[in-house]
Design a protein around this motif. Sequence first.
Motif, mmCIF file in Angstrom:
data_model
loop_
_atom_site.group_PDB
_atom_site.id
_atom_site.type_symbol
_atom_site.label_atom_id
_atom_site.label_comp_id
_atom_site.label_asym_id
_atom_site.label_seq_id
_atom_site.Cartn_x
_atom_site.Cartn_y
_atom_site.Cartn_z
ATOM 1 N N TYR A 27 -16.563 -14.354 -11.467
ATOM 2 C CA TYR A 27 -16.224 -13.896 -12.809
ATOM 3 C C TYR A 27 -16.703 -14.927 -13.807
ATOM 4 O O TYR A 27 -16.910 -16.090 -13.475
ATOM 5 C CB TYR A 27 -14.721 -13.602 -12.971
ATOM 6 C CG TYR A 27 -13.799 -14.777 -12.741
ATOM 7 C CD1 TYR A 27 -13.485 -15.662 -13.764
ATOM 8 C CD2 TYR A 27 -13.208 -14.986 -11.499
ATOM 9 C CE1 TYR A 27 -12.626 -16.725 -13.557
ATOM 10 C CE2 TYR A 27 -12.353 -16.040 -11.285
ATOM 11 C CZ TYR A 27 -12.064 -16.913 -12.317
ATOM 12 O OH TYR A 27 -11.212 -17.961 -12.112
ATOM 13 N N GLU A 28 -16.911 -14.476 -15.031
ATOM 14 C CA GLU A 28 -17.372 -15.361 -16.090
ATOM 15 C C GLU A 28 -16.175 -15.871 -16.865
ATOM 16 O O GLU A 28 -15.216 -15.157 -17.096
ATOM 17 C CB GLU A 28 -18.355 -14.626 -17.005
ATOM 18 C CG GLU A 28 -19.607 -14.210 -16.271
ATOM 19 C CD GLU A 28 -20.675 -13.653 -17.185
ATOM 20 O OE1 GLU A 28 -20.590 -13.873 -18.407
ATOM 21 O OE2 GLU A 28 -21.600 -13.008 -16.670
ATOM 22 N N GLY A 29 -16.239 -17.128 -17.246
ATOM 23 C CA GLY A 29 -15.158 -17.733 -18.008
ATOM 24 C C GLY A 29 -14.148 -18.415 -17.102
ATOM 25 O O GLY A 29 -14.383 -18.635 -15.922
ATOM 26 N N LYS A 64 -7.382 -11.799 -18.495
ATOM 27 C CA LYS A 64 -7.663 -11.593 -17.073
ATOM 28 C C LYS A 64 -9.139 -11.198 -16.959
ATOM 29 O O LYS A 64 -9.537 -10.141 -17.449
ATOM 30 C CB LYS A 64 -6.763 -10.508 -16.505
ATOM 31 C CG LYS A 64 -6.903 -10.348 -15.014
ATOM 32 C CD LYS A 64 -5.909 -9.335 -14.489
ATOM 33 C CE LYS A 64 -6.100 -9.179 -12.993
ATOM 34 N NZ LYS A 64 -5.199 -8.162 -12.460
ATOM 35 N N PRO A 65 -9.967 -12.027 -16.326
ATOM 36 C CA PRO A 65 -11.399 -11.717 -16.263
ATOM 37 C C PRO A 65 -11.684 -10.570 -15.289
ATOM 38 O O PRO A 65 -10.873 -10.235 -14.424
ATOM 39 C CB PRO A 65 -12.022 -13.020 -15.755
ATOM 40 C CG PRO A 65 -10.946 -13.683 -14.995
ATOM 41 C CD PRO A 65 -9.669 -13.290 -15.663
ATOM 42 N N GLU A 66 -12.865 -9.984 -15.457
ATOM 43 C CA GLU A 66 -13.287 -8.905 -14.570
ATOM 44 C C GLU A 66 -13.915 -9.522 -13.317
ATOM 45 O O GLU A 66 -14.938 -10.191 -13.385
ATOM 46 C CB GLU A 66 -14.312 -8.019 -15.275
ATOM 47 C CG GLU A 66 -14.805 -6.885 -14.428
ATOM 48 C CD GLU A 66 -15.922 -6.091 -15.092
ATOM 49 O OE1 GLU A 66 -16.511 -5.250 -14.397
ATOM 50 O OE2 GLU A 66 -16.205 -6.316 -16.274
ATOM 51 N N LEU A 67 -13.281 -9.305 -12.183
ATOM 52 C CA LEU A 67 -13.747 -9.857 -10.908
ATOM 53 C C LEU A 67 -14.787 -8.918 -10.315
ATOM 54 O O LEU A 67 -14.584 -7.712 -10.229
ATOM 55 C CB LEU A 67 -12.576 -10.025 -9.942
ATOM 56 C CG LEU A 67 -12.865 -10.776 -8.657
ATOM 57 C CD1 LEU A 67 -13.148 -12.247 -8.954
ATOM 58 C CD2 LEU A 67 -11.706 -10.660 -7.697
ATOM 59 N N ASP A 81 -4.487 -14.572 -6.126
ATOM 60 C CA ASP A 81 -3.810 -13.337 -6.535
ATOM 61 C C ASP A 81 -4.796 -12.365 -7.178
ATOM 62 O O ASP A 81 -4.676 -11.152 -7.002
ATOM 63 C CB ASP A 81 -2.671 -13.650 -7.514
ATOM 64 C CG ASP A 81 -1.527 -14.400 -6.843
ATOM 65 O OD1 ASP A 81 -1.460 -14.393 -5.592
ATOM 66 O OD2 ASP A 81 -0.726 -15.031 -7.567
ATOM 67 N N LEU A 82 -5.764 -12.891 -7.920
ATOM 68 C CA LEU A 82 -6.782 -12.052 -8.557
ATOM 69 C C LEU A 82 -7.610 -11.338 -7.493
ATOM 70 O O LEU A 82 -7.917 -10.144 -7.627
ATOM 71 C CB LEU A 82 -7.665 -12.907 -9.462
ATOM 72 C CG LEU A 82 -8.746 -12.167 -10.254
ATOM 73 C CD1 LEU A 82 -8.110 -11.197 -11.252
ATOM 74 C CD2 LEU A 82 -9.636 -13.146 -10.971
#
Length: 173
Positions: free
Chosen positions: A89-91, A98-101, A166-167
């Motif tokens: 993910y970026e960031g 919550k970033p996009e995985l 957890d992500l």
Amino acid sequence: MAEIQQQADSGKGGKKRAKKMSTKIDMTPMVDLAFLLLTFFMLTTTFAKPSAMQISMPVKPKPEDEQTELKASLAFTVLLGENNKLYYYEGLLDQSVKPELKASDYSANGIRKVLLERRARQPETVVLIKPEDKSNYKNMVDILDEMTITSQKKYALVDITKEDSDLIKSSGL
């Protein structure tokens, strides 16, 4: 060398037969030659040189007050999961955002393509590599190879956080 031994005449009368000749071959010179050739080829052969990957070790860490914060716009996080899975993910992972995985693999069209595209957009990218406890060593070596292939200037091996684990679990990928 070789020598021929003749048998003595048995002294019996009668028919004259051809004398039987027996041969005895001395093998010492052939054994000497074999050992000389073996020694020659052992000493003149070049052995395979071990190949090692160059890795830059970090300098001594600065005190907490002198460290600079990593900007979220420069961060790119790679998570190494179990069963040869790779996520990124970026960031930075933050409580508010919550970033996009996304899932990828270790092929040339996988993470390498993503890293090259990211570096083209943001040359100052810092890649954070976070292996899970159940990821294997080969995957870590593969991702370090990708850092070398894509000429990443800044990357770091970082312990995975509980939030990152957890992500991965909540993403369903």
